[in-house]
Design a protein around this motif. Structure first.
Motif, short mmCIF file in Angstrom:
data_model
loop_
_atom_site.label_atom_id
_atom_site.label_comp_id
_atom_site.label_asym_id
_atom_site.label_seq_id
_atom_site.Cartn_x
_atom_site.Cartn_y
_atom_site.Cartn_z
N PRO A 1 0.83 -1.21 0.00
CA PRO A 1 0.00 0.00 0.00
C PRO A 1 0.87 1.26 0.00
O PRO A 1 1.88 1.33 0.68
CB PRO A 1 -0.81 -0.13 1.31
N THR A 2 0.43 2.27 -0.79
CA THR A 2 1.17 3.53 -0.89
C THR A 2 0.80 4.42 0.29
O THR A 2 -0.37 4.59 0.61
CB THR A 2 0.84 4.25 -2.21
N ALA A 3 1.78 5.03 0.89
CA ALA A 3 1.52 5.89 2.04
C ALA A 3 0.84 7.17 1.61
O ALA A 3 1.07 7.69 0.52
CB ALA A 3 2.85 6.22 2.74
N GLY B 1 -5.12 15.88 -5.99
CA GLY B 1 -5.77 14.68 -5.50
C GLY B 1 -7.26 14.86 -5.32
O GLY B 1 -7.85 15.84 -5.78
N THR B 2 -7.88 13.92 -4.61
CA THR B 2 -9.33 13.91 -4.48
C THR B 2 -9.83 13.98 -3.05
O THR B 2 -11.03 14.12 -2.82
CB THR B 2 -9.91 12.63 -5.12
N THR B 3 -8.94 13.90 -2.07
CA THR B 3 -9.36 13.95 -0.67
C THR B 3 -8.40 14.81 0.15
O THR B 3 -7.23 14.98 -0.21
CB THR B 3 -9.44 12.55 -0.01
N VAL B 4 -8.93 15.33 1.26
CA VAL B 4 -8.08 16.06 2.19
C VAL B 4 -8.63 15.86 3.60
O VAL B 4 -9.84 15.90 3.81
CB VAL B 4 -8.01 17.57 1.84
N LYS B 5 -7.75 15.60 4.52
CA LYS B 5 -8.10 15.43 5.93
C LYS B 5 -7.29 16.42 6.75
O LYS B 5 -6.12 16.68 6.47
CB LYS B 5 -7.83 14.00 6.41
N ASP C 1 -4.09 12.44 -0.57
CA ASP C 1 -4.04 11.14 -1.24
C ASP C 1 -2.59 10.68 -1.44
O ASP C 1 -1.68 11.51 -1.51
CB ASP C 1 -4.68 11.24 -2.63
N PRO C 2 -2.39 9.38 -1.57
CA PRO C 2 -1.07 8.90 -1.96
C PRO C 2 -0.63 9.55 -3.27
O PRO C 2 -1.39 9.59 -4.24
CB PRO C 2 -1.28 7.39 -2.14
N GLY C 3 0.57 10.09 -3.28
CA GLY C 3 1.09 10.71 -4.49
C GLY C 3 0.65 12.15 -4.70
O GLY C 3 1.14 12.83 -5.61
N ALA C 4 -0.29 12.65 -3.89
CA ALA C 4 -0.74 14.03 -4.03
C ALA C 4 0.29 14.98 -3.42
O ALA C 4 1.16 14.57 -2.65
CB ALA C 4 -2.10 14.22 -3.37
N ARG C 5 0.16 16.26 -3.73
CA ARG C 5 1.12 17.24 -3.23
C ARG C 5 0.42 18.57 -3.00
O ARG C 5 -0.68 18.81 -3.47
CB ARG C 5 2.26 17.43 -4.24
N THR C 6 1.09 19.43 -2.26
CA THR C 6 0.57 20.78 -2.09
C THR C 6 1.02 21.66 -3.25
O THR C 6 2.05 21.40 -3.89
CB THR C 6 1.07 21.41 -0.78
#
Length: 326
Positions: A19-21, A61-65, A130-135
């Protein structure tokens, strides 16, 4: 046959991807933008105490927490949408239970002001993507307006407090950055009974007298709106004390913001009018202006309790301020 299945099982175990972190973003991320006064002494937890501080995060990405420390009430807006209320949240706060469309997005978070009987943990600890997402660097305004005041400037008793207060509304309409350096119950003059004196507290990062001095190089306000004097009467502040403190505040603001236009509002309850006008005259600064607020709001219909504006009252005040500040 048994040996064949053992070989197949071993190959499958090797080929299953790990699984990707997720992308864990700290408050120190260079793409995050902060508005208002934030105590950044801890690299893992940035703290806001004055009303109207907020943070902007651009992300893919598609999500943010959101990562919170202890319980707090907050508002979050994604891609310029409505400010959604999250009450009494802590830990990991999922702001996208329904994933967003793939692409680049912007998150804005503002915390409920910590003042009076309310105690919350207004601490930003970063976000999880998301995994692979960035700011990414969010679009930010070039101007910042600062509003200095008490509970009226905080937006106390309006529907969303700081977010429905006249300062926030004015900044949003003008598409500027904005912040409310305000706290409920504040005086202008540091009264003997302990009333917070904004003539001095304006220089601080947080609410306490022991809070670190604010580093004014972190942003420069292009305009400053002052609305103080409503509470001083109840704390025995004399006219002379009030006028002296107002002069001190105006000089402090000018020293910290050399190029700002400064607007000294007549309090809506018409207190210390002559002293406010005299203070403006005394500093002898062409870019410091006294603003007569007669007729801006009606106490009977535009306030909650004859003091604090309701949502309509705050909108009416913003209607008057927008052309002055534009």
């Amino acid at each position: 046959m048994r040996a064949f299945w053992i070989v197949v099982f071993c190959l499958a175990a090797v080929l299953v991807p790990a699984p990707t972190a997720t992308a864990d973003v700290l408050p120190t991320d260079s793409n995050i933008r902060y508005f208002g006064r934030w105590n950044t002494s801890s690299s893992t937890a940035f703290v806001s105490e004055w009303a109207g501080a907020y943070v902007l995060v651009g992300f893919t990405g598609t999500t943010v927490k959101l990562r919170q420390r202890n319980s707090i009430d907050l508002f979050a807006s994604i891609d310029g949408g409505p400010d959604v209320s999250y009450r009494n949240v802590s830990g990991t706060v999922n702001l996208t239970p329904t994933p967003l469309a793939a692409g680049t997005h912007t998150l804005r978070v503002s915390y409920r002001p910590v003042a009076g009987s309310y105690r919350g943990d207004a601490v930003f600890q970063g976000v999880i993507l998301d995994p692979g997402a960035r700011t990414v660097v969010p679009q930010t305004p070039s101007r910042i307006i600062e509003f200095i005041g008490d509970s009226i400037t905080v937006g106390q008793l309006s529907s969303k407090q700081a977010l429905t207060a006249y300062g926030w509304l004015t900044g949003e309409r003008l598409r500027t950055g904005h912040t409310q350096i305000a706290v409920g119950g504040a005086c202008l003059y540091p009264a003997a009974d302990g009333c917070i004196g904004m003539s001095q507290r304006f220089l601080k990062t947080g609410l306490a007298a022991t809070a670190p001095d604010w580093d004014f190089s972190r942003y420069q306000a292009s305009a400053v709106v002052i609305n103080l004097g409503t509470n001083d009467v109840g704390h025995g502040v004399t006219g002379a004390q009030f006028q002296s403190a107002y002069i001190a505040l105006l000089r402090n603001v000018r020293a910290k913001y050399p190029n700002a236009n400064i607007f000294a509002l007549q309090t809506f309850r018409k207190r210390y009018i002559a002293e406010t006008q005299a203070a403006v005259a005394a500093v002898g600064d062409a870019r410091v202006r006294f603003v007569n607020t007669d007729g801006w709001i009606n106490e009977a219909t535009d306030t909650v309790d004859n003091v604090h504006p309701n949502d309509t009252g705050h909108r009416k005040i913003a209607d008057r301020l927008v052309p002055l500040l534009s």
